[in-house]
Design an enzyme around this catalytic site. Structure first.
Site, PDB file in Angstrom:
ATOM      1  N   ARG A  17       4.197   5.307  -5.956  1.00 50.97           N
ATOM      2  CA  ARG A  17       3.812   6.347  -4.843  1.00 50.97           C
ATOM      3  C   ARG A  17       2.327   6.380  -5.018  1.00 50.97           C
ATOM      4  O   ARG A  17       1.667   6.463  -3.752  1.00 50.97           O
ATOM      5  CB  ARG A  17       4.360   7.799  -5.255  1.00 50.97           C
ATOM      6  N   ASN A  35      10.035   9.610  -3.335  1.00 52.43           N
ATOM      7  CA  ASN A  35      11.258   9.015  -4.092  1.00 52.43           C
ATOM      8  C   ASN A  35      12.369   9.702  -3.203  1.00 52.43           C
ATOM      9  O   ASN A  35      12.660  10.855  -3.320  1.00 52.43           O
ATOM     10  CB  ASN A  35      11.127   9.398  -5.674  1.00 52.43           C
TER      11      ASN A  35
END
Length: 797
Positions: A17, A35
């Site tokens: 990320r 996520n």
């Protein structure tokens, strides 16, 4: 322009990320990344061309340790996504537990300490100087501390540690941005050293310094590693190693040695570029390396490794530190034996109280920390195989930490809408879950005759199903798969799972042991048909007898047994697997070959003869492993397996040492003068099919007669070559019969690199295309994945 991008693969737990956020900022995009179950979902806002370039970049680059399977891009035509109207930049948002039901999630394994963290740990000016549990977004524990997906701090055992202000700041930017294991001296788990004997000195040594001092003084230290507890001693101290063997109940099996750096390894071992690549990889596996000399010297050239470390082995299991704790310790001790903290046969211990209960009063100190380890992950063990063109390929002896739970990706997906759950075999047990285009195989669990391993298998099976949300998958039915052996614990577990399932949506299937071995190779290469050659010690056959030298014609999920060793009745199944002298006597008696003196005492031979004559506790066995044991004994090399495969390993060593002494090519014709060969006859097999049977009697008789005047190593080499020639001969006949030209080699005997080399060479010279295990272990650790692949082929037919 608004776009929805979804990235599937191993993209959680490796700083994916933060990588996406930085890349999006570079392309001047707004939006968010999160996520989503087992994938990463991105909403990108900006110019269409920039979004396209951004998506293309995601397909071609990713953080270390990640595996990107697919990047999908969908432009959103509707209004701006809810919640993004006030988004002025690109942000990382809270994870969602929503899962995609169309595939098994991919999650990364534990990752060894990275170079940057090691540099920080050694920098006196860094605030993490000598912090043993240092990690970042690119390294540290992952699977061993995961409670459930998605991977966030609160879903790991780091959830009990609150970040200090400095770590909180780093969590928002830089190389530790969203690193869920972020910690330091102030806020993370700390190393504790427990020492049973109260110290009398006034020094302020750290726990690691004190542990190093004890090791160098001949003591034994317990270490809480990444995947479980370990035991460490000085490999140069004979008495310390002897004591370690007594504590573990490990009589002769060689120990692995952890080295502080590559230079130290190269002083003791030959290291190829491929081996060095593996040793220094983020996995930090144990790699079996050839020794430099018969007597191994340490870097100070003053001490040799004790004889009871590796014994007569030609190789050393070498590895590098996988954590800051190991790195700091080996910098102070030099190389040390580091072995799993358990009684041999039991699983690796992960619980602090259990380790103390079993070992605290037997060792001299424990280096540990309070962060919980959820599942045991032994060090993975790899050996390099070099073919006749000197191509190097890594092959697993044990697949665990650093590789599990990465899946085997199939080129051709399993039958749609089916969940497959396979329970493997009882030795070197693993289980596997399969769905769609991937099979996830568990870590090495151990031998299921031990109750502790049986309990572990049940617990890990339940955890894997929960973590990977198996019950949430979009499936029509579940297929439970076991070995055919009715007495296996793994077979009983499969039956229990089936009995507790909805019978309308569940099937129970048994796959023959050696067929599953071949299935594991077929799965790696997406092969649907082949000639399969499976050599191992034992496996339950379709006729209820013990097989282990199988030539199979495999088509789809079916097979025909087309060749094998002539069965020999072995007295005492369990003892027969260990006592090579017993196997040798049975082979000779069954083949009407005179038994040389000294094999067994007269009283023992009388009992064996009586058992065979009256067929008492005598079971037909065609296992190739038992033949290797018998030959090892008859040549005076090794007569008892104090650990699995000892006799066969020493037989291989003798053959390789002969080649080294004489500087001969592996396939030199010099050994042909010995005229060692296996008799092969074409007999009627099951269902009146033709089956090639290898009779060992003449070969063993010849070996015994030559032993008095021939070099033992030369005879060991000739035996290997005889097996390889028999493999070639039968394979040629089976190709003519079946029309198949692909050959798959598997089974524990093919861990023998000399035999594999010879078979591979002979077969390739005849135009065969030869396949063998690379991703899965060639031993029973690969069977569960093979069971699933074959079950999938059966469901397609």
């Amino acid at each position: 322009m608004y776009a929805l991008i979804r990235v599937t693969g191993a993209v959680q737990g490796i700083g994916y990320r933060p990588f996406v956020a930085e890349l999006a900022t570079k392309y001047e995009l707004r939006g968010e990344v999160k996520n989503l179950g087992g994938i990463v979902e991105i909403i990108a806002i900006g110019d269409e061309d920039r979004i396209s370039l951004f998506a293309d970049k995601l397909k071609t680059s990713s953080p270390s340790g990640s595996i990107v399977i697919n990047v999908s891009l969908e432009y959103l035509k509707e209004n701006e996504p809810e919640g993004l109207n006030d988004c002025s930049g690109f942000r990382i948002v809270e994870s969602s537990e929503k899962f995609d039901k169309s595939y098994l999630t991919v999650f990364p394994p534990d990752i060894g300490i990275c170079e940057v963290c090691m540099q920080e740990m050694g920098d006196e000016n860094d605030r993490r100087y000598e912090y043993p549990l240092i990690s970042c977004a690119s390294c540290g524990p992952r699977f061993s501390i995961l409670k459930k997906l998605p991977y966030d701090r609160e879903t790991t055992t780091m959830d009990v540690y609150s970040m200090c202000p400095e770590c909180s700041s780093e969590y928002k930017k830089g190389r530790r941005r969203h690193a869920q294991t972020i910690s330091c001296h102030s806020c993370g788990p700390q190393i504790i050293f427990d020492e049973p004997e109260k110290r009398t000195d006034e020094s302020d040594d750290s726990g690691i310094e004190r542990a190093a001092f004890i090791i160098k003084s001949g003591g034994i230290i317990g270490i809480k590693g990444i995947g479980g507890y370990q035991l460490a001693v000085d490999p140069c101290n004979y008495d310390a190693v002897r004591r370690l063997r007594e504590i573990k109940g490990r009589e002769k099996k060689p120990f692995a040695i952890m080295y502080p750096n590559m230079s130290a390894i190269k002083e003791c071992c030959n290291v190829s570029p491929k081996e060095e690549e593996l040793l220094t990889s983020s996995v930090r596996p144990i790699v079996l390396l050839d020794r430099h000399y018969a007597n191994i010297h340490r870097s100070d050239n003053k001490k040799e490794y004790a004889d009871n470390v590796c014994g007569a082995s030609r190789q050393i299991g070498a590895f590098l530190p996988s954590s800051g704790l190991h790195k700091l310790l080996t910098e102070k001790t030099g190389e040390i034996i580091v072995t799993s903290g358990n009684i041999s046969g039991d699983p690796m211990i992960v619980a602090d109280d259990i380790f103390r209960e079993k070992f605290a009063d037997k060792i001299d100190g424990i280096l540990w920390y309070e962060r919980e380890i959820l599942r045991p992950l032994d060090d993975s063990v790899i050996q390099i195989f070099r073919d006749d063109c000197q191509n190097e390929e890594a092959r697993f002896i044990r697949r665990s930490r650093g590789y599990v739970p990465l899946p085997l990706f199939l080129e051709k997906a399993l039958t749609d809408k089916n969940i497959y759950e396979a329970f493997g075999a009882d030795l070197k047990n693993t289980f596997s879950l399969g769905y769609g285009d991937r099979i996830i195989t568990s870590q090495f669990l151990g031998d299921m005759e031990e109750y502790s391993v049986l309990k572990l298998q049940k617990r890990e099976y339940a955890d894997f199903r929960d973590i990977f949300r198996v019950d949430n998958l979009d499936a029509d039915k579940k297929i439970i798969i076991s070995d055919m052996h009715p007495g296996y614990h793994s077979t009983k577990l499969a039956q229990d799972v089936y009995n507790n399932s909805d019978k309308n949506k569940t099937e129970l299937l048994a796959i023959q042991h050696h067929h599953a071995h071949i299935g594991s190779v077929m799965a790696e290469y997406s092969i649907n048909e082949c000639i399969g050659i499976a050599f191992d010690g034992t496996g339950y056959g379709t006729d209820g007898k013990i097989w282990g030298s199988e030539f199979l014609i495999c088509r789809g999920g079916e097979f025909e047994r087309a060749g094998h060793l002539k069965p020999v009745r072995i007295v005492g199944q369990d003892e027969g697997m260990k006592n090579a002298a017993l196997s040798a006597a049975c082979y000779l008696l069954e083949g009407n070959v005179n038994i040389p003196e000294g094999i067994l005492q007269d009283s023992e031979l009388s009992l064996i003869k009586a058992a065979l004559n009256n067929n008492i506790n005598a079971f037909p066995n065609s296992g190739m492993g038992r033949l290797f044991d018998a030959v090892s004994c008859l040549l005076g090399i090794c007569s008892y397996n104090s650990y699995e495969g000892e006799c066969a390993i020493k037989l291989q060593n003798a053959a390789e040492e002969y080649l080294d002494r004489t500087d001969k090519d592996v396939l030199s014709d010099d050994a042909d003068e010995l005229d060692i060969f296996l008799d092969i006859e074409n007999a009627t097999g099951e269902n009146n099919t033709s089956s090639y049977v290898m009779d060992t009697a003449n070969m063993l008789d010849k070996l015994i007669k030559l032993k008095a005047n021939e070099d033992t190593g030369k005879l060991a080499y000739a035996f290997h070559k005889a097996i390889a020639k028999a493999v070639k001969s039968i394979a040629l006949s089976l190709r003519e019969k079946s029309g198949l030209n692909d050959i798959c080699l598997s089974g524990g005997v093919f861990a023998n690199r000399l035999l594999l080399y010879m078979c591979n060479k002979f077969l390739k010279e005849e135009g065969f295309v030869v396949y063998y295990n690379r991703i899965l272990p060639t031993n029973d650790g690969g069977i569960s994945a093979g069971q699933i692949y074959l079950a999938g082929l059966l469901n397609k037919s």
